[in-house]
Design a protein around this motif. Structure first.
Motif, PDB file in Angstrom:
ATOM      1  N   SER A 150       0.965  -1.139  -0.160  1.00  0.00           N
ATOM      2  CA  SER A 150      -0.086  -0.024  -0.050  1.00  0.00           C
ATOM      3  C   SER A 150       0.853   1.298  -0.065  1.00  0.00           C
ATOM      4  CB  SER A 150      -0.722   0.128   1.394  1.00  0.00           C
ATOM      5  OG  SER A 150      -0.131  -0.002   2.507  1.00  0.00           O
ATOM      6  N   SER A 151       2.019   1.103   0.253  1.00  0.00           N
ATOM      7  CA  SER A 151       2.889   2.382   0.108  1.00  0.00           C
ATOM      8  C   SER A 151       3.808   2.685  -1.071  1.00  0.00           C
ATOM      9  CB  SER A 151       4.036   2.323   1.440  1.00  0.00           C
ATOM     10  OG  SER A 151       4.824   3.447   1.561  1.00  0.00           O
ATOM     11  N   SER A 152       3.630   3.824  -1.494  1.00  0.00           N
ATOM     12  CA  SER A 152       4.302   4.311  -2.722  1.00  0.00           C
ATOM     13  C   SER A 152       5.506   5.070  -2.331  1.00  0.00           C
ATOM     14  CB  SER A 152       3.695   4.694  -3.649  1.00  0.00           C
ATOM     15  OG  SER A 152       3.144   6.115  -3.109  1.00  0.00           O
ATOM     16  N   ASN A 153       5.903   5.112  -1.075  1.00  0.00           N
ATOM     17  CA  ASN A 153       7.119   6.145  -0.399  1.00  0.00           C
ATOM     18  C   ASN A 153       8.269   5.319  -0.439  1.00  0.00           C
ATOM     19  OD1 ASN A 153       8.733   7.879   1.011  1.00  0.00           O
ATOM     20  ND2 ASN A 153       7.145   8.177   2.630  1.00  0.00           N
ATOM     21  N   ILE A 154       9.080   5.647  -1.838  1.00  0.00           N
ATOM     22  CA  ILE A 154      10.289   4.896  -1.660  1.00  0.00           C
ATOM     23  C   ILE A 154      11.346   5.451  -0.503  1.00  0.00           C
ATOM     24  CG2 ILE A 154      11.524   6.309  -3.278  1.00  0.00           C
ATOM     25  CD1 ILE A 154      11.758   2.455  -3.117  1.00  0.00           C
TER      26      ILE A 154
END
Length: 184
Positions: A150-154
Motif C-alpha cells: 500500500s505504500s508508494s513512498n520509496i
C-alpha cells in the motif's frame, strides 16, 4: 456464559491485532548473486547524479551505512574506487481493489478499498578495476527486491529493501520471500 463472551472478545481482539500487524508488514522477494568476494578494506563510491533529492540522500546514506558495516571505505572519487555502487528503484502505478462484506454491526454491506503498488529495488556492486581491464561491466554482487503493497513512498521503503539485500550479501539466493514488520 460470561467466560465464553470474554473468550470471544479476546479472540476478536487478537485477530484484529494480528491483522493490523500483518497489514503494516512489508513483504516481498529478494534475489542476490555473488560473482566475486571483494577483499577487505576495499574502497567504494556511489554512482550518482550531480543533484541529489532528499529521497536520494536517504537511500544513499543507508547504502553507505551497510557498505561500511561490511568493511568497505567510502571515497568521493568514482575513478579511484575499487568498487562502484549503482542502484535503481521503481514504484509502479497503483491498482485499486474494492471489496464488500456483510456489516454485522450496522447491517447491510461494508465496502472497503485499498491500493497496491508494485515496487522494485536493485543494487549492483561493480568491480571498477576488473571492468576497466575487461572493457565491460563486471559485477561483484547484485541484489534485487520485488514487492507490492500500500505504500508508494520509496524514501520509507528503501531502508527495508536495502536491509533485505545486504542480509544476503555474499550469498546467492533466488526469490527468497521476506516479511518485515516496521518498528516505527
Amino acid at each position: 456464559m460470561m467466560i465464553e463472551k470474554n473468550k470471544t472478545v479476546s479472540t476478536a481482539f487478537l485477530l484484529l491485532l494480528l491483522f493490523s500487524l500483518t497489514s503494516c508488514a512489508i513483504t516481498g522477494r529478494v534475489s542476490t548473486a555473488t560473482y566475486t568476494t571483494p577483499p577487505q578494506n576495499s574502497t567504494f563510491a556511489i554512482m550518482t547524479n550531480t543533484m541529489l533529492t532528499l529521497t536520494e540522500e536517504k537511500v544513499q546514506k543507508h547504502i553507505i551505512s551497510k557498505m561500511e558495516s561490511l568493511g568497505f571505505e567510502l571515497i568521493d572519487d568514482v575513478k579511484q574506487a575499487d568498487y562502484i555502487v549503482i542502484y535503481s528503484y521503481d514504484i509502479g502505478g497503483g491498482q485499486t481493489y474494492v471489496s464488500s462484506s456483510p456489516d454485522f454491526v450496522f447491517g447491510g454491506q461494508k465496502v472497503s478499498s485499498h491500493t497496491e503498488y508494485p515496487r522494485y529495488f536493485h543494487i549492483g556492486l561493480v568491480d571498477s578495476i576488473g571492468s576497466v581491464q575487461a572493457n565491460k561491466i563486471i559485477y561483484a554482487f547484485k541484489g534485487e527486491v520485488y514487492s507490492s503493497g500500500s505504500s508508494s513512498n520509496i524514501a520509507y521503503l528503501a531502508k527495508y529493501f536495502i536491509d533485505q539485500i545486504f542480509v544476503n550479501f555474499g550469498l546467492n539466493v533466488d526469490d527468497k520471500r521476506f516479511v518485515v514488520v516496521p518498528t516505527q
